[in-house]
Design an enzyme around this catalytic site. Structure first.
Site, PDB file in Angstrom:
ATOM      1  N   GLU A   1      -5.022  -0.171  -8.311  1.00  0.00           N
ATOM      2  CA  GLU A   1      -3.965   0.702  -8.356  1.00  0.00           C
ATOM      3  C   GLU A   1      -3.037  -0.034  -8.937  1.00  0.00           C
ATOM      4  O   GLU A   1      -2.750  -0.648  -8.175  1.00  0.00           O
ATOM      5  CB  GLU A   1      -4.075   1.324  -7.155  1.00  0.00           C
ATOM      6  CG  GLU A   1      -3.057   2.882  -7.189  1.00  0.00           C
ATOM      7  CD  GLU A   1      -2.989   3.500  -5.954  1.00  0.00           C
ATOM      8  OE1 GLU A   1      -3.110   2.857  -4.634  1.00  0.00           O
ATOM      9  OE2 GLU A   1      -2.589   5.512  -5.712  1.00  0.00           O
TER      10      GLU A   1
ATOM     11  N   HIS B   1      -2.456  -2.912  -6.198  1.00  0.00           N
ATOM     12  CA  HIS B   1      -3.273  -2.405  -5.036  1.00  0.00           C
ATOM     13  C   HIS B   1      -4.354  -2.585  -4.980  1.00  0.00           C
ATOM     14  O   HIS B   1      -5.421  -1.638  -5.507  1.00  0.00           O
ATOM     15  CB  HIS B   1      -2.357  -0.736  -4.532  1.00  0.00           C
ATOM     16  CG  HIS B   1      -2.866  -0.541  -2.903  1.00  0.00           C
ATOM     17  ND1 HIS B   1      -2.973   0.631  -3.191  1.00  0.00           N
ATOM     18  CD2 HIS B   1      -3.169  -1.295  -1.866  1.00  0.00           C
ATOM     19  CE1 HIS B   1      -3.356   1.122  -2.196  1.00  0.00           C
ATOM     20  NE2 HIS B   1      -3.076  -0.248  -1.305  1.00  0.00           N
TER      21      HIS B   1
ATOM     22  N   ASN C   1      -3.077   6.180  -0.927  1.00  0.00           N
ATOM     23  CA  ASN C   1      -2.816   6.196   0.231  1.00  0.00           C
ATOM     24  C   ASN C   1      -2.046   7.416   1.403  1.00  0.00           C
ATOM     25  O   ASN C   1      -2.281   8.329   1.922  1.00  0.00           O
ATOM     26  CB  ASN C   1      -1.534   5.452   0.828  1.00  0.00           C
ATOM     27  CG  ASN C   1      -2.804   3.784   1.411  1.00  0.00           C
ATOM     28  OD1 ASN C   1      -3.738   4.230   2.566  1.00  0.00           O
ATOM     29  ND2 ASN C   1      -2.238   2.880   1.121  1.00  0.00           N
TER      30      ASN C   1
ATOM     31  N   SER D   1       0.771  -1.296  -0.246  1.00  0.00           N
ATOM     32  CA  SER D   1      -0.315  -0.111   0.103  1.00  0.00           C
ATOM     33  C   SER D   1       0.798   1.433  -0.028  1.00  0.00           C
ATOM     34  O   SER D   1       0.309   2.401  -0.617  1.00  0.00           O
ATOM     35  CB  SER D   1      -1.053   0.272   1.065  1.00  0.00           C
ATOM     36  OG  SER D   1      -0.265  -0.865   2.000  1.00  0.00           O
TER      37      SER D   1
HETATM   38  N1  3HC Z   1     -16.488  -9.173   1.967  1.00  0.00           N
HETATM   39  C1  3HC Z   1     -16.712  -9.443   0.751  1.00  0.00           C
HETATM   40  N2  3HC Z   1     -17.874  -8.463   0.737  1.00  0.00           N
HETATM   41  C2  3HC Z   1     -18.642  -7.955   1.672  1.00  0.00           C
HETATM   42  C3  3HC Z   1     -17.922  -8.203   2.383  1.00  0.00           C
HETATM   43  C4  3HC Z   1     -16.559  -8.757   2.511  1.00  0.00           C
HETATM   44  N3  3HC Z   1     -15.818  -8.316   3.690  1.00  0.00           N
HETATM   45  N4  3HC Z   1     -17.876  -7.026   3.606  1.00  0.00           N
HETATM   46  C5  3HC Z   1     -19.157  -5.963   3.119  1.00  0.00           C
HETATM   47  N5  3HC Z   1     -19.508  -6.926   1.634  1.00  0.00           N
HETATM   48  C6  3HC Z   1     -20.439  -6.913   0.924  1.00  0.00           C
HETATM   49  C7  3HC Z   1     -21.899  -7.233   1.200  1.00  0.00           C
HETATM   50  O1  3HC Z   1     -21.939  -8.908   1.476  1.00  0.00           O
HETATM   51  C8  3HC Z   1     -22.421  -6.201   0.531  1.00  0.00           C
HETATM   52  O2  3HC Z   1     -23.309  -6.937  -0.138  1.00  0.00           O
HETATM   53  P1  3HC Z   1     -24.628  -7.283  -1.400  1.00  0.00           P
HETATM   54  O3  3HC Z   1     -24.840  -5.490  -2.182  1.00  0.00           O
HETATM   55  O4  3HC Z   1     -24.450  -7.724  -2.363  1.00  0.00           O
HETATM   56  O5  3HC Z   1     -25.452  -7.883  -0.333  1.00  0.00           O
HETATM   57  C9  3HC Z   1     -22.003  -5.353   0.525  1.00  0.00           C
HETATM   58  O6  3HC Z   1     -20.812  -4.853   0.926  1.00  0.00           O
HETATM   59  C10 3HC Z   1     -22.620  -3.946   1.501  1.00  0.00           C
HETATM   60  O7  3HC Z   1     -22.266  -4.674   2.443  1.00  0.00           O
HETATM   61  P2  3HC Z   1     -23.086  -4.197   3.860  1.00  0.00           P
HETATM   62  O8  3HC Z   1     -24.402  -3.892   3.512  1.00  0.00           O
HETATM   63  O9  3HC Z   1     -22.873  -4.894   5.514  1.00  0.00           O
HETATM   64  O10 3HC Z   1     -22.181  -3.489   4.630  1.00  0.00           O
HETATM   65  P3  3HC Z   1     -22.285  -1.520   4.198  1.00  0.00           P
HETATM   66  O11 3HC Z   1     -23.568  -0.841   2.792  1.00  0.00           O
HETATM   67  O12 3HC Z   1     -22.078  -1.055   5.489  1.00  0.00           O
HETATM   68  O13 3HC Z   1     -21.023  -1.379   3.218  1.00  0.00           O
HETATM   69  C11 3HC Z   1     -18.704  -1.841   2.778  1.00  0.00           C
HETATM   70  C12 3HC Z   1     -19.471  -1.919   4.446  1.00  0.00           C
HETATM   71  C13 3HC Z   1     -18.341  -1.983   1.758  1.00  0.00           C
HETATM   72  C14 3HC Z   1     -17.248  -2.425   3.964  1.00  0.00           C
HETATM   73  C15 3HC Z   1     -18.390   0.059   3.494  1.00  0.00           C
HETATM   74  O14 3HC Z   1     -18.527   0.531   4.370  1.00  0.00           O
HETATM   75  C16 3HC Z   1     -17.342   1.108   2.373  1.00  0.00           C
HETATM   76  O15 3HC Z   1     -17.266   1.029   1.329  1.00  0.00           O
HETATM   77  N6  3HC Z   1     -16.678   1.322   3.537  1.00  0.00           N
HETATM   78  C17 3HC Z   1     -15.317   2.019   2.691  1.00  0.00           C
HETATM   79  C18 3HC Z   1     -14.441   0.776   2.759  1.00  0.00           C
HETATM   80  C19 3HC Z   1     -13.141   1.633   1.848  1.00  0.00           C
HETATM   81  O16 3HC Z   1     -13.185   2.835   1.761  1.00  0.00           O
HETATM   82  N7  3HC Z   1     -12.130   0.707   1.619  1.00  0.00           N
HETATM   83  C20 3HC Z   1     -11.112   0.944   1.540  1.00  0.00           C
HETATM   84  C21 3HC Z   1      -9.632   0.817   2.890  1.00  0.00           C
HETATM   85  S1  3HC Z   1      -8.044   1.900   2.019  1.00  0.00           S
HETATM   86  C22 3HC Z   1      -7.520   0.456   1.736  1.00  0.00           C
HETATM   87  O17 3HC Z   1      -8.143  -0.633   1.693  1.00  0.00           O
HETATM   88  C23 3HC Z   1      -5.994   0.670   1.121  1.00  0.00           C
HETATM   89  C24 3HC Z   1      -4.886   0.047   2.002  1.00  0.00           C
HETATM   90  O18 3HC Z   1      -3.288   0.335   1.151  1.00  0.00           O
HETATM   91  C25 3HC Z   1      -5.167   0.217   3.266  1.00  0.00           C
END
Ligand code: 3HC
Length: 300
Positions: A166, A154, A204, A132
């Site tokens: 990315e 990424h 990031n 990352s």
């Molecule tokens: N694995 C697989 N599917 C998942 C999951 C997981 N861990 N978590 C949630 N889902 C799926 C659910 O099954 C659901 O699917 P559906 O629409 O087909 O029913 C969908 O995602 C939405 O989930 P929920 O209804 O349970 O919950 P939310 O609507 O609150 O969404 C979220 C959860 C997708 C995690 C949303 O809150 C989100 O987009 N959060 C921001 C995530 C983000 O910013 N990620 C980037 C982080 S930075 C990074 O990764 C880079 C690294 O270098 C640090």
């Protein structure tokens, strides 16, 4: 799900048939599952058998949820599961099209792995890292003439949901490696977007100062943590507030990325907020430890 379509119904590129994913943590297990859902065979590798069992449990749970929601049939779920093999050793998969390293965010750990990738995998295997923030050019220094095949891919958490990959080329990465990596990302239903090889790339470099600033706002008493998150969710349409997101990513992971940004870019604005460091020292790492900024008793 049709065999010639990926998880999202897009026609699949046929150039990638097998990938090896090294590291069975949150990112590695998400990458292996997404590959398998897209018709690609995945070898999920980790030194720790217990981590492999955790990854298997995550895969079973996610596929079960998709069946419950009638997004895929039970037969399709079985086929996806059958495409994932779990192993503590990657030497049996030397003919893989691509190996994706998703180990801990530590340059020495990554370099050691890439050295053994060169010894293990066929000359044409793409050597990708899910880092990352660490320089691709630096990781590639241990791969000799195979630096042409080293690239950053990424992914974002949760991998099955987030559309972005990315893609970062190092100084020696060949055009062919870039083209094949773009194909792989698309075959996995993702949208690849290029970024240059500077610490933290784009995602990031932009995200971590935002998270850090949320910790400063909390530490200075500008608002309560839940209110900081509410403000950013309701006011800026974030799906999660920055403090909740920090817990989701892991406070230790955020800290390590900020330190890479701080060291490499030499700007004090990237230095982790004392509040973040304090929670991390106390073992409050976020979702994975059952508490971070917020408490998650169900996950403890
Ligand atoms: N694995 C697989 N599917 C998942 C999951 C997981 N861990 N978590 C949630 N889902 C799926 C659910 O099954 C659901 O699917 P559906 O629409 O087909 O029913 C969908 O995602 C939405 O989930 P929920 O209804 O349970 O919950 P939310 O609507 O609150 O969404 C979220 C959860 C997708 C995690 C949303 O809150 C989100 O987009 N959060 C921001 C995530 C983000 O910013 N990620 C980037 C982080 S930075 C990074 O990764 C880079 C690294 O270098 C640090």
């Amino acid at each position: 799900m049709r065999a010639d379509r990926d998880y999202y119904g897009t026609p699949m590129e046929k150039s990638v048939k097998k990938i090896v994913v090294v590291g069975a943590g949150t990112m590695g297990s998400g990458i292996a599952l997404t590959a398998a859902q897209s018709g690609i065979h995945a070898v999920q590798v980790d030194l720790a058998q217990s981590q492999l069992e955790k990854a298997r449990g995550y895969h079973t749970k996610q596929l079960g949820r998709l069946v419950e929601k009638q997004k895929i049939s039970a037969d399709d779920a079985k086929s996806v599961a059958a495409r994932i093999v779990y192993s503590t050793d990657f030497s049996s998969a030397r003919d893989a099209d691509c190996v994706v390293e998703a180990a801990s965010e530590n340059p020495e750990v990554k370099k050691k792995l890439f050295k053994s990738f060169v010894e293990t995998f066929d000359a044409e295997t793409i050597l990708a890292t899910n880092t990352s923030s660490i320089s691709i050019t630096d990781i590639a220094t241990v791969t000799g003439s195979r630096a042409t095949h080293v690239i950053g891919m990424h992914f974002f958490n949760p991998v099955p949901v987030m559309k972005l990959v990315e893609v970062i080329r190092g100084l020696a990465t060949s055009d062919e490696t870039v083209a094949r990596s773009l194909d792989l990302a698309r075959a996995m239903g993702k949208t690849p977007v290029p970024a240059n090889d500077r610490a933290g790339f784009v995602s990031n470099r932009v995200l971590m100062p935002l998270i850090n600033e949320a910790f400063f706002a909390w530490m200075e008493g500008v608002a309560r943590p839940e209110d900081i998150d509410q403000i950013m969710m309701l006011g800026c349409n974030f799906p999660m507030g920055p403090l909740r997101l920090a817990d989701f990513i892991g406070l230790d992971v955020c800290h390590d990325i900020m330190m890479v940004l701080y060291r490499e870019l030499g700007d004090a604005k990237f230095f982790p907020c004392p509040k973040l460091r304090q929670l991390m020292t106390a073992g409050r790492l976020g979702d994975k430890s059952g508490c971070g900024v917020f408490d998650y008793p169900a996950k403890a």
